[in-house]
Design a protein around this motif. Structure first.
Motif, PDB file in Angstrom:
ATOM      1  N   VAL A 154      13.759  28.869  15.974  1.00 58.64           N
ATOM      2  CA  VAL A 154      14.180  29.916  15.038  1.00 58.64           C
ATOM      3  C   VAL A 154      14.638  31.115  15.857  1.00 58.64           C
ATOM      4  CG1 VAL A 154      13.519  31.399  13.119  1.00 58.64           C
ATOM      5  CG2 VAL A 154      12.482  29.124  13.347  1.00 58.64           C
ATOM      6  N   GLN A 155      15.893  31.485  15.702  1.00 60.32           N
ATOM      7  CA  GLN A 155      16.394  32.640  16.424  1.00 60.32           C
ATOM      8  C   GLN A 155      16.296  33.880  15.552  1.00 60.32           C
ATOM      9  OE1 GLN A 155      19.989  31.952  18.523  1.00 60.32           O
ATOM     10  NE2 GLN A 155      19.986  33.942  19.525  1.00 60.32           N
ATOM     11  N   TRP A 156      15.991  35.006  16.181  1.00 61.90           N
ATOM     12  CA  TRP A 156      15.903  36.276  15.479  1.00 61.90           C
ATOM     13  C   TRP A 156      16.798  37.302  16.162  1.00 61.90           C
ATOM     14  CZ3 TRP A 156      14.175  40.217  18.608  1.00 61.90           C
ATOM     15  CH2 TRP A 156      13.417  39.858  19.737  1.00 61.90           C
ATOM     16  N   GLN A 157      17.239  38.260  15.376  1.00 57.22           N
ATOM     17  CA  GLN A 157      18.068  39.343  15.888  1.00 57.22           C
ATOM     18  C   GLN A 157      17.643  40.660  15.258  1.00 57.22           C
ATOM     19  OE1 GLN A 157      22.125  38.180  14.934  1.00 57.22           O
ATOM     20  NE2 GLN A 157      22.519  37.589  17.049  1.00 57.22           N
ATOM     21  N   VAL A 158      17.754  41.720  16.052  1.00 55.78           N
ATOM     22  CA  VAL A 158      17.536  43.083  15.579  1.00 55.78           C
ATOM     23  C   VAL A 158      18.796  43.878  15.874  1.00 55.78           C
ATOM     24  CG1 VAL A 158      16.156  45.181  15.802  1.00 55.78           C
ATOM     25  CG2 VAL A 158      15.055  42.942  16.003  1.00 55.78           C
ATOM     26  N   ALA A 159      19.267  44.632  14.890  1.00 62.22           N
ATOM     27  CA  ALA A 159      20.509  45.389  15.049  1.00 62.22           C
ATOM     28  C   ALA A 159      20.344  46.800  14.519  1.00 62.22           C
ATOM     29  CB  ALA A 159      21.655  44.689  14.316  1.00 62.22           C
ATOM     30  N   GLU A 160      21.223  47.667  14.963  1.00 69.03           N
ATOM     31  CA  GLU A 160      21.215  49.040  14.488  1.00 69.03           C
ATOM     32  C   GLU A 160      21.960  49.195  13.171  1.00 69.03           C
ATOM     33  OE1 GLU A 160      22.923  51.052  17.833  1.00 69.03           O
ATOM     34  OE2 GLU A 160      20.949  51.505  18.706  1.00 69.03           O
ATOM     35  N   ASP A 161      22.685  48.167  12.757  1.00 69.93           N
ATOM     36  CA  ASP A 161      23.445  48.238  11.517  1.00 69.93           C
ATOM     37  C   ASP A 161      23.215  46.976  10.716  1.00 69.93           C
ATOM     38  OD1 ASP A 161      25.020  46.832  13.610  1.00 69.93           O
ATOM     39  OD2 ASP A 161      26.386  46.503  11.908  1.00 69.93           O
TER      40      ASP A 161
END
Length: 523
Positions: free
Chosen positions: A93-100
């Motif tokens: 399971v891949q996760w991502q965190v973004a500023e937008d």
């Protein structure tokens, strides 16, 4: 300008509806989420996983540079084996965190392995983030993209923070009512939600509104607890509240069994057998909460008490008043000095924290009623033996530490009793003229008890016998708090009914605690 004020001015707008749909809207930006797709799994002969994110996403326990991200893969969340319809294999399971919210400015990402042993739950710890900042996050597994959640890191220790907004809630009995309060909670402007216990109820209740518990029996096995937790997260309003803000959760009793104490079962189960049940309940609780990997249970034991700091403004001391307590007793034995509700290690930890250095506001986030509460008139007494009244000497010790100069602006937040209270914590509860040393804010239930009322007839006796109790109300809802360097404002946000959906929310009462002046005044 403080970190909190700066962030609130630039906070992106993301509605609850968008939180639940942004995952699909952002699919064009997902090309970097290069995990095996459902088609690739089919080519290898494995059964494809479709729609794995039925339980939504959540974040929790924010630190200045990181936060926990949670999801659980469960295409069939109510499957009878408790495994959510997932195949017996590990899934990346891949996760991502973004500023937008469109994930054009990704700042952190990684891959976690979701396996059968953990019910395919994911606890990703995103680090390297900026303090006091808003972020968006999502997951991808089996070629499918999750809904998007919004989270927020804590301001750095010692940083001046001009405003911190959070809500606290508890007691969401699924058959008793709809989670309308969570729908309104998701639309508030908050930095955090603290959930103070009774996230699930363990009984077989079916209710009268078509939301009967699954399985339709008392929870006992690991599969039972997993299904019960999953059933709660099938509620769209609860999922929205989780996706909108980071949560700080802690359990009370119903996550295991009503009124349990340490290894003592209220139903009289043999302690060794009860500890097996407790281990299953804790394991499932961890699998469904945005908790750190350091909080993974070891058998029937789990580390839940912890301290979170939000700049120089607020320390949140999260307590566990269930796992280490002495068994409940009648009033005649409540002053036995050997009795404990915290256990020796947690009490030493708490008293040490409060001895300083501390933030400007010191919050005890805990489960059961702290202030004295006598239910009968005259010389006779009737106290709740499950609350701090049943642990008299230890409450006196904690109260005295709250009164010490090193502990500035102590506020206790409480759940459990399915009613809103505001209490002056007195230097001597039997002497109404004694000093007020702290404030206790007690939150009502999300749905437990069904449709609420303004008051019960017995509330008049409580006011008479306990003049430090300033307010009682029995509607459903949550407490919204805005904390600044000069004051704490608390609003009792209530809905008038929960046995049918759609109730509007309103502020039933508003309270202010001034910096340096314990006790709340009604605004």
């Amino acid at each position: 300008m403080s970190l909190s004020r700066r962030a609130s001015q630039s906070r992106p707008s993301l509605s609850r509806r968008n939180l639940l749909t942004a995952g699909a809207a952002g699919a064009l930006a997902a090309s970097s989420l290069a995990v095996p797709s459902a088609r690739a799994a089919t080519r290898r002969g494995a059964k494809p996983v479709r729609d794995p994110f039925t339980l939504g996403v959540a974040s929790g326990d924010p630190l200045p540079h990181g936060v926990v991200l949670w999801t659980r893969l469960a295409p069939e969340p109510l499957a009878a084996d408790g495994l959510g319809g997932m195949p017996d294999r590990s899934v990346p399971v891949q996760w991502q965190v973004a500023e937008d919210e469109h994930f054009r400015r990704i700042v952190a990402e990684g891959v976690e392995t979701a396996g059968t042993e953990g019910a395919h739950a994911v606890h990703a710890e995103a680090n390297g983030l900026r303090p006091g900042a808003d972020y968006f996050y999502r997951f991808r597994a089996a070629g499918e993209l999750s809904p998007v959640g919004r989270t927020r890191t804590a301001p750095a220790p010692g940083t001046r923070v001009d405003r911190f907004a959070f809500a606290f809630a508890s007691c969401q009995n699924y058959p008793a009512g709809y989670y309308t309060a969570h729908r309104h909670l998701a639309e508030e402007d908050l930095d955090l939600v603290a959930f103070l216990g009774d996230y699930i109820y363990e009984g077989p209740a079916q209710g009268e509104i078509g939301r009967g518990h699954l399985p339709a029996t008392e929870t006992w096995s690991l599969a039972d607890y997993r299904i019960r937790h999953a059933q709660h997260k099938t509620d769209a309003d609860l999922r929205a509240a989780h996706a909108a803000f980071p949560w700080v959760p802690v359990f009370d009793d119903h996550e295991v069994e009503n009124n349990w104490a340490d290894d003592d079962s209220d139903s009289g189960t043999d302690p060794e057998v009860f500890l097996l049940r407790r281990a299953r309940a804790f394991r499932s609780y961890y699998e469904h909460m945005p908790l750190r990997r350091s909080q993974r249970p070891v058998g029937p034991d789990v580390q839940m008490f912890r301290r979170l700091t939000f700049g120089h403004l607020l320390d949140l001391h999260v307590l566990d008043t269930r796992q280490y307590r002495s068994d409940q007793v009648e009033d005649v034995d409540r002053k036995d000095p050997s009795r404990t509700i915290l256990g020796s290690r947690q009490k030493e930890w708490l008293l040490g924290n409060l001895a300083g250095p501390t933030a400007q506001w010191n919050v005890l986030a805990q489960q059961v009623f702290f202030s004295q509460r006598d239910f009968v008139t005259g010389a006779a007494t009737e106290f709740s033996n499950d609350a701090w009244d049943g642990y008299y000497v230890e409450r006196e010790q904690v109260r005295d530490r709250l009164a010490a100069p090193a502990t500035t602006n102590p506020v206790i937040i409480t759940g459990d009793v399915h009613a809103s209270y505001v209490n002056d914590v007195k230097a001597d509860f039997d002497d109404p003229s004694s000093a007020t040393v702290a404030t206790e804010l007690v939150g009502t239930s999300i749905s437990s008890g069904g449709d609420g009322v303004e008051n019960w007839p017995g509330d008049a006796t409580q006011y008479e016998e306990n003049p430090h109790i300033r307010f009682i109300n029995r509607r459903r809802g949550y407490v919204r708090n805005v904390v600044t360097p000069t004051e704490w404002t608390a609003e009792n946000r209530v809905v008038d009914y929960v046995t049918s959906p759609g109730a509007p929310v309103r502020t039933r009462a508003k309270w202010v605690v001034e910096d340096g002046r314990p006790g709340a005044r009604q605004a």
